[in-house]
Design a protein around this motif. Structure first.
Motif, mmCIF file in Angstrom:
data_model
loop_
_atom_site.group_PDB
_atom_site.id
_atom_site.type_symbol
_atom_site.label_atom_id
_atom_site.label_comp_id
_atom_site.label_asym_id
_atom_site.label_seq_id
_atom_site.Cartn_x
_atom_site.Cartn_y
_atom_site.Cartn_z
ATOM 1 N N ARG A 79 -38.352 -20.173 -10.365
ATOM 2 C CA ARG A 79 -37.472 -21.313 -10.067
ATOM 3 C C ARG A 79 -36.612 -21.680 -11.267
ATOM 4 N NH1 ARG A 79 -42.005 -24.937 -6.836
ATOM 5 N NH2 ARG A 79 -41.880 -23.746 -4.906
ATOM 6 N N ARG A 80 -37.157 -21.476 -12.436
ATOM 7 C CA ARG A 80 -36.429 -21.868 -13.639
ATOM 8 C C ARG A 80 -35.406 -20.809 -14.064
ATOM 9 N NH1 ARG A 80 -38.100 -25.318 -18.309
ATOM 10 N NH2 ARG A 80 -36.586 -24.813 -19.897
ATOM 11 N N TRP A 81 -35.760 -19.529 -13.955
ATOM 12 C CA TRP A 81 -34.942 -18.487 -14.571
ATOM 13 C C TRP A 81 -34.135 -17.625 -13.603
ATOM 14 C CZ3 TRP A 81 -39.937 -17.747 -17.583
ATOM 15 C CH2 TRP A 81 -39.965 -18.619 -18.666
ATOM 16 N N VAL A 82 -34.417 -17.692 -12.324
ATOM 17 C CA VAL A 82 -33.627 -16.929 -11.357
ATOM 18 C C VAL A 82 -32.717 -17.912 -10.623
ATOM 19 C CG1 VAL A 82 -33.685 -15.459 -9.301
ATOM 20 C CG2 VAL A 82 -35.433 -15.187 -11.072
ATOM 21 N N PRO A 83 -31.413 -17.787 -10.843
ATOM 22 C CA PRO A 83 -30.491 -18.738 -10.202
ATOM 23 C C PRO A 83 -30.419 -18.526 -8.686
ATOM 24 C CG PRO A 83 -29.287 -17.048 -11.422
ATOM 25 C CD PRO A 83 -30.743 -16.813 -11.669
ATOM 26 N N ALA A 84 -30.780 -19.545 -7.959
ATOM 27 C CA ALA A 84 -30.849 -19.441 -6.497
ATOM 28 C C ALA A 84 -29.474 -19.254 -5.879
ATOM 29 C CB ALA A 84 -31.514 -20.681 -5.911
ATOM 30 N N THR A 85 -28.472 -19.864 -6.420
ATOM 31 C CA THR A 85 -27.147 -19.800 -5.801
ATOM 32 C C THR A 85 -26.302 -18.645 -6.328
ATOM 33 O OG1 THR A 85 -26.345 -21.385 -7.430
ATOM 34 C CG2 THR A 85 -27.092 -22.263 -5.305
ATOM 35 N N ALA A 86 -26.668 -18.086 -7.455
ATOM 36 C CA ALA A 86 -25.861 -17.020 -8.051
ATOM 37 C C ALA A 86 -26.147 -15.649 -7.446
ATOM 38 C CB ALA A 86 -26.088 -16.973 -9.554
ATOM 39 N N LEU A 87 -27.275 -15.507 -6.787
ATOM 40 C CA LEU A 87 -27.658 -14.217 -6.224
ATOM 41 C C LEU A 87 -27.725 -14.286 -4.701
ATOM 42 C CD1 LEU A 87 -30.606 -13.423 -8.671
ATOM 43 C CD2 LEU A 87 -28.283 -12.530 -8.802
ATOM 44 N N ARG A 119 -36.525 -20.127 -0.170
ATOM 45 C CA ARG A 119 -37.589 -21.121 0.066
ATOM 46 C C ARG A 119 -38.464 -21.300 -1.173
ATOM 47 N NH1 ARG A 119 -37.450 -18.936 5.126
ATOM 48 N NH2 ARG A 119 -39.067 -17.403 4.721
ATOM 49 N N LEU A 120 -38.669 -20.229 -1.909
ATOM 50 C CA LEU A 120 -39.478 -20.326 -3.128
ATOM 51 C C LEU A 120 -38.795 -21.160 -4.200
ATOM 52 C CD1 LEU A 120 -40.903 -16.710 -3.516
ATOM 53 C CD2 LEU A 120 -42.075 -18.741 -2.667
ATOM 54 N N HIS A 121 -37.489 -21.347 -4.068
ATOM 55 C CA HIS A 121 -36.734 -22.134 -5.046
ATOM 56 C C HIS A 121 -36.829 -23.642 -4.813
ATOM 57 C CE1 HIS A 121 -34.516 -20.115 -8.178
ATOM 58 N NE2 HIS A 121 -34.422 -19.061 -7.395
ATOM 59 N N THR A 122 -37.342 -24.053 -3.704
ATOM 60 C CA THR A 122 -37.435 -25.472 -3.404
ATOM 61 C C THR A 122 -38.291 -26.171 -4.455
ATOM 62 O OG1 THR A 122 -37.299 -24.972 -1.054
ATOM 63 C CG2 THR A 122 -38.079 -27.172 -1.655
ATOM 64 N N GLU A 123 -37.665 -27.107 -5.178
ATOM 65 C CA GLU A 123 -38.406 -27.821 -6.217
ATOM 66 C C GLU A 123 -39.575 -28.578 -5.596
ATOM 67 O OE1 GLU A 123 -37.667 -31.153 -9.664
ATOM 68 O OE2 GLU A 123 -35.987 -29.936 -8.993
ATOM 69 N N LYS A 124 -40.737 -28.417 -6.184
ATOM 70 C CA LYS A 124 -41.978 -29.001 -5.683
ATOM 71 C C LYS A 124 -42.291 -28.531 -4.263
ATOM 72 C CE LYS A 124 -41.751 -33.029 -8.659
ATOM 73 N NZ LYS A 124 -41.810 -34.463 -8.781
ATOM 74 N N GLY A 125 -41.720 -27.401 -3.890
ATOM 75 C CA GLY A 125 -41.945 -26.835 -2.564
ATOM 76 C C GLY A 125 -43.300 -26.158 -2.481
ATOM 77 N N PRO A 126 -43.656 -25.713 -1.295
ATOM 78 C CA PRO A 126 -44.958 -25.078 -1.103
ATOM 79 C C PRO A 126 -45.049 -23.730 -1.816
ATOM 80 C CG PRO A 126 -43.638 -24.895 0.881
ATOM 81 C CD PRO A 126 -42.868 -25.761 -0.068
ATOM 82 N N VAL A 127 -46.272 -23.338 -2.077
ATOM 83 C CA VAL A 127 -46.564 -22.055 -2.715
ATOM 84 C C VAL A 127 -47.272 -21.191 -1.673
ATOM 85 C CG1 VAL A 127 -47.955 -20.952 -4.521
ATOM 86 C CG2 VAL A 127 -46.735 -23.079 -5.014
ATOM 87 N N PRO A 128 -46.866 -19.935 -1.517
ATOM 88 C CA PRO A 128 -47.539 -19.054 -0.551
ATOM 89 C C PRO A 128 -48.912 -18.632 -1.088
ATOM 90 C CG PRO A 128 -45.834 -17.837 -1.711
ATOM 91 C CD PRO A 128 -45.736 -19.272 -2.167
ATOM 92 N N TYR A 129 -49.855 -19.573 -1.011
ATOM 93 C CA TYR A 129 -51.178 -19.380 -1.620
ATOM 94 C C TYR A 129 -51.985 -18.286 -0.934
ATOM 95 C CZ TYR A 129 -54.822 -20.989 -4.766
ATOM 96 O OH TYR A 129 -55.737 -21.058 -5.778
ATOM 97 N N GLY A 130 -51.548 -17.868 0.251
ATOM 98 C CA GLY A 130 -52.207 -16.756 0.927
ATOM 99 C C GLY A 130 -52.202 -15.497 0.072
ATOM 100 N N ILE A 131 -51.215 -15.369 -0.799
ATOM 101 C CA ILE A 131 -51.154 -14.231 -1.719
ATOM 102 C C ILE A 131 -52.354 -14.260 -2.661
ATOM 103 C CG2 ILE A 131 -49.835 -13.184 -3.605
ATOM 104 C CD1 ILE A 131 -47.291 -14.322 -2.207
ATOM 105 N N ALA A 132 -52.639 -15.423 -3.222
ATOM 106 C CA ALA A 132 -53.774 -15.565 -4.146
ATOM 107 C C ALA A 132 -55.105 -15.384 -3.417
ATOM 108 C CB ALA A 132 -53.728 -16.928 -4.826
ATOM 109 N N ILE A 133 -55.189 -15.908 -2.208
ATOM 110 C CA ILE A 133 -56.419 -15.762 -1.418
ATOM 111 C C ILE A 133 -56.685 -14.282 -1.145
ATOM 112 C CG2 ILE A 133 -57.529 -16.280 0.791
ATOM 113 C CD1 ILE A 133 -55.716 -18.878 0.799
#
Length: 169
Positions: free
Chosen positions: A120-128, A136-150
């Motif tokens: 979120r900090r280093w990949v510009p959402a609008t530039a690419l 969706r991953l860029h949404t500040e304080k947005g959800p995390v796809p925790y299923g990956i960690a599970i």
């Protein structure tokens, strides 16, 4: 190991991988994934003639994890799909390795959160020209796809479980 048990044994890694991918791409874990895990566990328990006390202990672990994770869901600290996936995974992992599963899931979850924060900090959402899931991953304080960690925690622990080792011998 007979071929039917081999096929059923594949339910666990395939379902976990599918849950992780689905969560990343849609931020949802469909109910059919935890249901496939629960059904697959019952079938593999029957095929392997799992002792009733072991089967009961795995059920107790799964229901205990479900109670805890649904409490976290009620306080909006965990998604409902994540809660069901952790509990369904716990059935396969069993009591002997449940701490390893939860610990590794937590560690992978922390790493995932740090990676998403960096993204979120280093990949510009609008530039690419990013796909929808990446936006969706860029949404500040947005959800995390925790299923990956599970899934990562489950797949890391599964090869050392009694269920897996009994089928490999």
């Amino acid at each position: 190991m007979n071929s039917l048990a081999s096929v059923v044994l594949m339910v666990f890694p395939v379902a976990m991988a599918f849950a992780a991918a689905n969560d990343l791409l849609t931020m949802k874990i469909p109910n059919r994934i935890p249901m496939a895990l629960v059904s697959g566990f019952v079938v593999i328990a029957l095929l392997t003639r799992m002792p009733l006390d072991v089967f009961g202990m795995n059920l107790a672990v799964g229901f205990s994890i479900l109670a805890v994770t649904f409490s976290l869901f009620a306080f909006n600290l965990l998604g409902g799909g994540d809660a069901k996936l952790i509990a369904a995974g716990a059935l396969w992992i069993g009591a002997a390795h449940i701490i390893d599963y939860l610990l590794l899931t937590t560690i992978f979850g922390g790493a995932l959160c740090l990676a998403i924060l960096a993204y979120r900090r280093w990949v510009p959402a609008t530039a690419l020209a990013l796909p929808g899931w990446a936006h969706r991953l860029h949404t500040e304080k947005g959800p995390v796809p925790y299923g990956i960690a599970i899934a990562a925690g489950a797949l890391a622990v599964f090869p050392s479980t009694d269920l897996f080792l009994s089928l490999m011998s």
